[in-house]
Design a protein around this motif. Structure first.
Motif, short mmCIF file in Angstrom:
data_model
loop_
_atom_site.label_atom_id
_atom_site.label_comp_id
_atom_site.label_asym_id
_atom_site.label_seq_id
_atom_site.Cartn_x
_atom_site.Cartn_y
_atom_site.Cartn_z
N LEU A 1 41.79 44.30 51.97
CA LEU A 1 41.37 44.78 53.28
C LEU A 1 40.17 45.72 53.16
O LEU A 1 39.21 45.61 53.92
CB LEU A 1 42.52 45.49 54.01
CG LEU A 1 42.17 46.11 55.35
CD1 LEU A 1 41.65 45.04 56.33
CD2 LEU A 1 43.37 46.84 55.94
N ILE A 2 40.23 46.61 52.19
CA ILE A 2 39.12 47.54 51.97
C ILE A 2 37.83 46.76 51.77
O ILE A 2 36.79 47.07 52.37
CB ILE A 2 39.37 48.44 50.74
CG1 ILE A 2 40.62 49.29 50.93
CG2 ILE A 2 38.15 49.31 50.44
CD1 ILE A 2 41.12 49.95 49.66
N ASN A 3 37.89 45.73 50.94
CA ASN A 3 36.68 44.99 50.61
C ASN A 3 36.22 44.05 51.72
O ASN A 3 35.03 43.77 51.85
CB ASN A 3 36.84 44.28 49.27
CG ASN A 3 36.80 45.29 48.14
OD1 ASN A 3 36.10 46.30 48.22
ND2 ASN A 3 37.56 45.04 47.09
N ARG A 4 37.16 43.60 52.56
CA ARG A 4 36.74 42.83 53.75
C ARG A 4 35.95 43.73 54.70
O ARG A 4 34.92 43.33 55.25
CB ARG A 4 37.94 42.21 54.46
CG ARG A 4 38.46 40.96 53.79
CD ARG A 4 39.38 40.15 54.71
NE ARG A 4 40.50 40.91 55.24
CZ ARG A 4 41.68 41.04 54.65
NH1 ARG A 4 41.89 40.47 53.48
NH2 ARG A 4 42.64 41.73 55.21
N ILE A 5 36.44 44.95 54.87
CA ILE A 5 35.72 45.90 55.73
C ILE A 5 34.39 46.28 55.08
O ILE A 5 33.36 46.38 55.76
CB ILE A 5 36.58 47.15 56.00
CG1 ILE A 5 37.86 46.75 56.75
CG2 ILE A 5 35.79 48.19 56.80
CD1 ILE A 5 38.91 47.86 56.83
N THR A 6 34.39 46.47 53.77
CA THR A 6 33.15 46.78 53.04
C THR A 6 32.13 45.67 53.24
O THR A 6 30.95 45.94 53.48
CB THR A 6 33.44 46.98 51.53
OG1 THR A 6 34.36 48.06 51.38
CG2 THR A 6 32.16 47.27 50.75
N SER A 7 32.57 44.44 53.17
CA SER A 7 31.68 43.31 53.38
C SER A 7 31.09 43.35 54.80
O SER A 7 29.88 43.13 54.98
CB SER A 7 32.45 42.00 53.16
OG SER A 7 31.59 40.90 53.33
N ALA A 8 31.93 43.65 55.79
CA ALA A 8 31.45 43.75 57.17
C ALA A 8 30.43 44.88 57.30
O ALA A 8 29.40 44.73 57.99
CB ALA A 8 32.62 43.96 58.12
N ILE A 9 30.68 46.00 56.64
CA ILE A 9 29.73 47.13 56.66
C ILE A 9 28.40 46.71 56.05
O ILE A 9 27.33 46.98 56.60
CB ILE A 9 30.30 48.35 55.91
CG1 ILE A 9 31.43 48.99 56.73
CG2 ILE A 9 29.21 49.38 55.61
CD1 ILE A 9 32.18 50.10 56.01
N ASN A 10 28.46 46.04 54.92
CA ASN A 10 27.23 45.64 54.23
C ASN A 10 26.45 44.60 55.01
O ASN A 10 25.21 44.64 55.04
CB ASN A 10 27.55 45.17 52.81
CG ASN A 10 28.03 46.32 51.95
OD1 ASN A 10 27.86 47.50 52.28
ND2 ASN A 10 28.66 46.00 50.84
N GLU A 11 27.14 43.68 55.67
CA GLU A 11 26.46 42.70 56.52
C GLU A 11 25.83 43.41 57.73
O GLU A 11 24.70 43.11 58.12
CB GLU A 11 27.44 41.63 57.00
CG GLU A 11 27.85 40.67 55.91
CD GLU A 11 28.92 39.69 56.38
OE1 GLU A 11 29.08 39.50 57.60
OE2 GLU A 11 29.61 39.13 55.50
N HIS A 12 26.56 44.36 58.28
CA HIS A 12 26.06 45.13 59.43
C HIS A 12 24.82 45.93 59.04
O HIS A 12 23.86 46.03 59.82
CB HIS A 12 27.17 46.06 59.92
CG HIS A 12 26.82 46.84 61.13
ND1 HIS A 12 26.63 46.27 62.36
CD2 HIS A 12 26.61 48.17 61.30
CE1 HIS A 12 26.33 47.21 63.24
NE2 HIS A 12 26.31 48.37 62.62
N ALA A 13 24.82 46.47 57.83
CA ALA A 13 23.68 47.29 57.36
C ALA A 13 22.39 46.48 57.28
O ALA A 13 21.30 47.04 57.43
CB ALA A 13 24.01 47.90 56.00
N GLN A 14 22.50 45.19 57.07
CA GLN A 14 21.31 44.33 56.99
C GLN A 14 20.61 44.21 58.34
O GLN A 14 19.45 43.84 58.41
CB GLN A 14 21.68 42.95 56.47
CG GLN A 14 22.13 42.95 55.04
CD GLN A 14 22.60 41.57 54.58
OE1 GLN A 14 22.57 40.60 55.33
NE2 GLN A 14 23.03 41.50 53.33
#
Length: 87
Positions: free
Chosen positions: A50-63
């Motif tokens: 779950l942590i890494n799914r949210i991390t992935s969403a954060i990183n995609e959002h940052a782009q």
């Protein structure tokens, strides 16, 4: 209102919305980390999915804007953090 003023207002509004979404994702990530650390400290099983799914969403959002990226979390990182809190 001038076109320049409207453009600036629109840009600031877009940035604000972007940062608000980042903050919501960041809060969710922090909660997931806290839950994993608490489970680890209590000797219960935990996962970082779950942590890494949210991390992935954060990183995609940052782009798409001005928010920062976050590193992916490993189980070892959770264990180390839990151990530091118990000292």
């Amino acid at each position: 209102m001038s076109n320049v003023h409207q453009a600036i207002t629109a840009h600031v509004s877009k940035q604000n919305a972007h940062l608000q979404q980042f903050l919501q994702l960041e809060e969710a990530r922090e909660r997931a980390i806290e839950e994993a650390v608490a489970a680890c400290a209590a000797g219960r099983p935990f996962q970082v999915d779950l942590i890494n799914r949210i991390t992935s969403a954060i990183n995609e959002h940052a782009q798409q804007g001005i928010s920062p990226t976050r590193v992916y979390v490993t189980e070892q990182m959770v264990r180390e953090h839990a151990a530091k809190q118990q000292v």
